[in-house]
Structures are given as C-alpha cells and as structure tokens.
Design an enzyme around this catalytic site. Structure first.
Site, short mmCIF file in Angstrom:
data_model
loop_
_atom_site.label_atom_id
_atom_site.label_comp_id
_atom_site.label_asym_id
_atom_site.label_seq_id
_atom_site.Cartn_x
_atom_site.Cartn_y
_atom_site.Cartn_z
CB ALA A 248 -1.00 0.02 1.16
CB ALA A 249 4.38 2.11 -0.71
N GLY A 250 2.13 2.71 -2.69
CA GLY A 250 1.58 3.45 -3.83
C GLY A 250 0.18 3.98 -3.54
CG ASP A 251 -2.97 1.25 -2.84
OD1 ASP A 251 -2.94 1.46 -4.07
OD2 ASP A 251 -3.13 0.12 -2.34
#
Ligand code: ADP
Length: 304
Positions: A248-251
């Site tokens: 979930a880094a990108g999210d």
C-alpha cells in the site's frame, strides 16, 4: 472532495522469514486481517490525509463484506456507493511478507468484478460532486470507464493508477484520464521503456503524453516520484526511512496526493511531497490500511 472507484478486499497478511517455493510447506510466524484492496486503501489514505472521501465499489452479502463496510464507515468515508452484491464473494487477498519486507500477493477479486455500469449510474452524484475521481485496474473496467466519462462531462479531474498493470489500456479510458500514476513496473508494461535514469523517465512520460494524458507521475519506490507535464518535470525525492512492509505504499501516495492537490494542479510538487511523506510513514509498519497515516502524523512531521 475525492471519490475513489475500485477494489475493496479483506486482506490476510502472513509474516514469514522467506517466500515458499512451489511444493514447499512453511510456517508463518504472524497472521492478521485488515481492510485492503487498492481502491479502498486509496480512499482510506485520502480520508486520513484530510479529504472528504467517498467510495464506489462492490462487496458480497457475506460477513467479510459487512466488516469492510463497517471499517470504511468508521473512517467517516461515504459508503453509499458500495453495492452489496447477491451471490458474489467479498474480495480477498492473501499477502505474504518476508523478512526483507518484500511481498507476494494472491487475490480473489469476487464482488470487485461483479460490480458494473448500473452501480456507477446509481452513484452519478457522488462523482459529479467530487474534485477528483480515482480508479485502478483491480475492478470492472466498464464501471471505471463510465465513472471517468461522468467525471469528465462534469469537468472533474480523473486520476488513473494503472495497477495491476495491463499492456493495453482502452483508448476510451485514456482519453478521459487527466493524471496517470504508475510505478516503475507498470510504466514499463505500458510504454515498453524500462525506467533506469532521467532520460528513460522522460521518454516513458512522453510516451504516456502521446496516449493523451496531460500529467504523468511515476512512483520510484525509495527514490521518490518523477513528474512530467507540458510545463515542467523533475523528481521529488522520497524520505529516508527503514521500510519493513511496502504494501500500500503506492495507494497511500495516491490518496494523500489527491487530498491536497488543487483542482488546477497548481501545487503538483507540494502534493507529491505530501504523497511521499504519507507513504514513507506507511512503509514503516505492517499491513495495508493499518499502516496508512492520519493527518496529525503528517502535520507533526517537521518537513511540511
Ligand atoms: P507501489 O507500492 O505502487 O509499487 P512504489 O514502490 O513506487 O509504489 O512506492 C510509492 C511511493 O511510496 C514512492 O513514491 C515513495 O514516496 C514511497 N516509498 C516506497 N518505498 C519507500 C521506501 N523504501 N522509503 C521511502 N519511501 C518509500
């Protein structure tokens, strides 16, 4: 106001020392359940970073679906756009995280793929009342295309996170996309260009402009994010942190960025910096939604 259309899953995260090989049986030393799905994660990130947020998507009529609805309601996210679909199983993901923080993910999409244009039509107002509409590729494409056309007809700004990657993106979706936010892998799959340095980043961004998209933001993991518009381009470096789980880094980046971006995109670099900050906090703890920071944590950090 931000509206996210997309996937919502129950995540099961297993921590292990190393990934199992085919045929191998291994023990995990920790297990936990949490809300996930790229769409729901982006909505949680947008809300926790300070935006009024609504979510459009589908769950099953099972207990997982109810738990996920409760989780988003507790976040004060508008869940009126979530369809409870008879006969479909709520989406689930099994996430394995090894000692180095790398992850492998297995997804059963279930209700995320049983959610179509008619549910989007019912939620037209959520879209036309928002500044930004965000979508990914983890749920039905027809629903996403319709949501983006409603948004564009109402003069709103659309953000596409082309994940998981698809080699071809339908033209009808590209022409309705204002901002595209891929990571390095997705960039290579879309453009055929492996991004290794400044020149390849520029070439990949130009290729995406040729597809009709005005603003390109390529996330570069621990190197931060590259942006490219007609007017300017450059890298906003990431914060130096010890990453333990990049799920979930990108999210988190996308949600936080959209929560602070101005509709005319006049503060693009500042919004990317905010996205970098939020995701640098998220990678320092485990899980998808549990690791997404709240506005207070972002404000306390001295850099903003
Ligand atoms: P995805 O999770 O979609 O693969 P990235 O790995 O590119 O996306 O990460 C998205 C953003 O998260 C990056 O642009 C960066 O701001 C932040 N980030 C990711 N990994 C790290 C890291 N190891 N240290 C600091 N920030 C990170």
């Amino acid at each position: 106001t931000v509206t996210v259309i997309g996937s919502i899953n129950m995540d099961t995260t297993l921590r292990l020392t190393k990934m199992p090989k085919p045929g191998e049986t291994m023990h995990a030393h920790e297990i936990f359940h949490a809300g996930g799905g790229k769409g729901a994660n982006q909505a949680v990130a947008a809300k926790r970073s300070g935006a009024r947020t609504s979510f459009i998507g589908g769950v099953g009529t099972d207990s997982e679906g109810q738990q996920l609805l409760d989780l988003l309601t507790k976040e004060n996210i508008d869940t009126s756009g979530i369809a409870e679909i008879e006969g479909a199983a709520t989406g689930q993901a099994m996430i394995m995280v090894d000692a180095a923080g790398e992850n492998s993910i297995l997804i059963h999409a279930g209700a995320n793929n049983a959610f179509h244009e008619q549910e989007v039509r019912k939620n037209k107002e959520l879209i036309t009342n928002s500044d930004f509409i965000i979508a990914q590729f983890e749920s039905s494409l027809d629903a996403t295309i319709l949501a983006f056309s409603i948004a564009k007809n109402a003069g709103k700004t659309t953000i596409l996170n082309p994940a998981p990657a698809r080699e071809t993106i339908p033209t009808e979706l590209l022409e309705k996309t204002d901002i595209i936010i891929p990571n390095e892998t997705e960039t290579e799959i879309i453009t055929g260009i492996r991004v290794t340095d400044h020149d390849s980043l520029v070439a990949a961004a130009e290729k995406m402009h040729e597809l009709g998209i005005g603003t390109v933001i390529i996330t570069l993991g621990s190197a931060g994010a590259f942006y490219h518009t007609e007017k300017e381009h450059g890298i906003v470096p990431a914060f130096k942190v010890d990453a333990v789980d990049t799920t979930a880094a990108g999210d988190t980046f996308i949600g936080a960025l959209s929560s602070t971006l101005l509709p005319d995109l006049g503060n693009l670099k500042e919004a990317i910096l905010y996205g970098n900050l939020a995701s640098s906090i998220a990678v320092q703890s485990y899980g998808a939604q549990p690791s997404i920071p709240y506005r207070e944590a972002l404000e306390q950090s001295a850099v903003i």
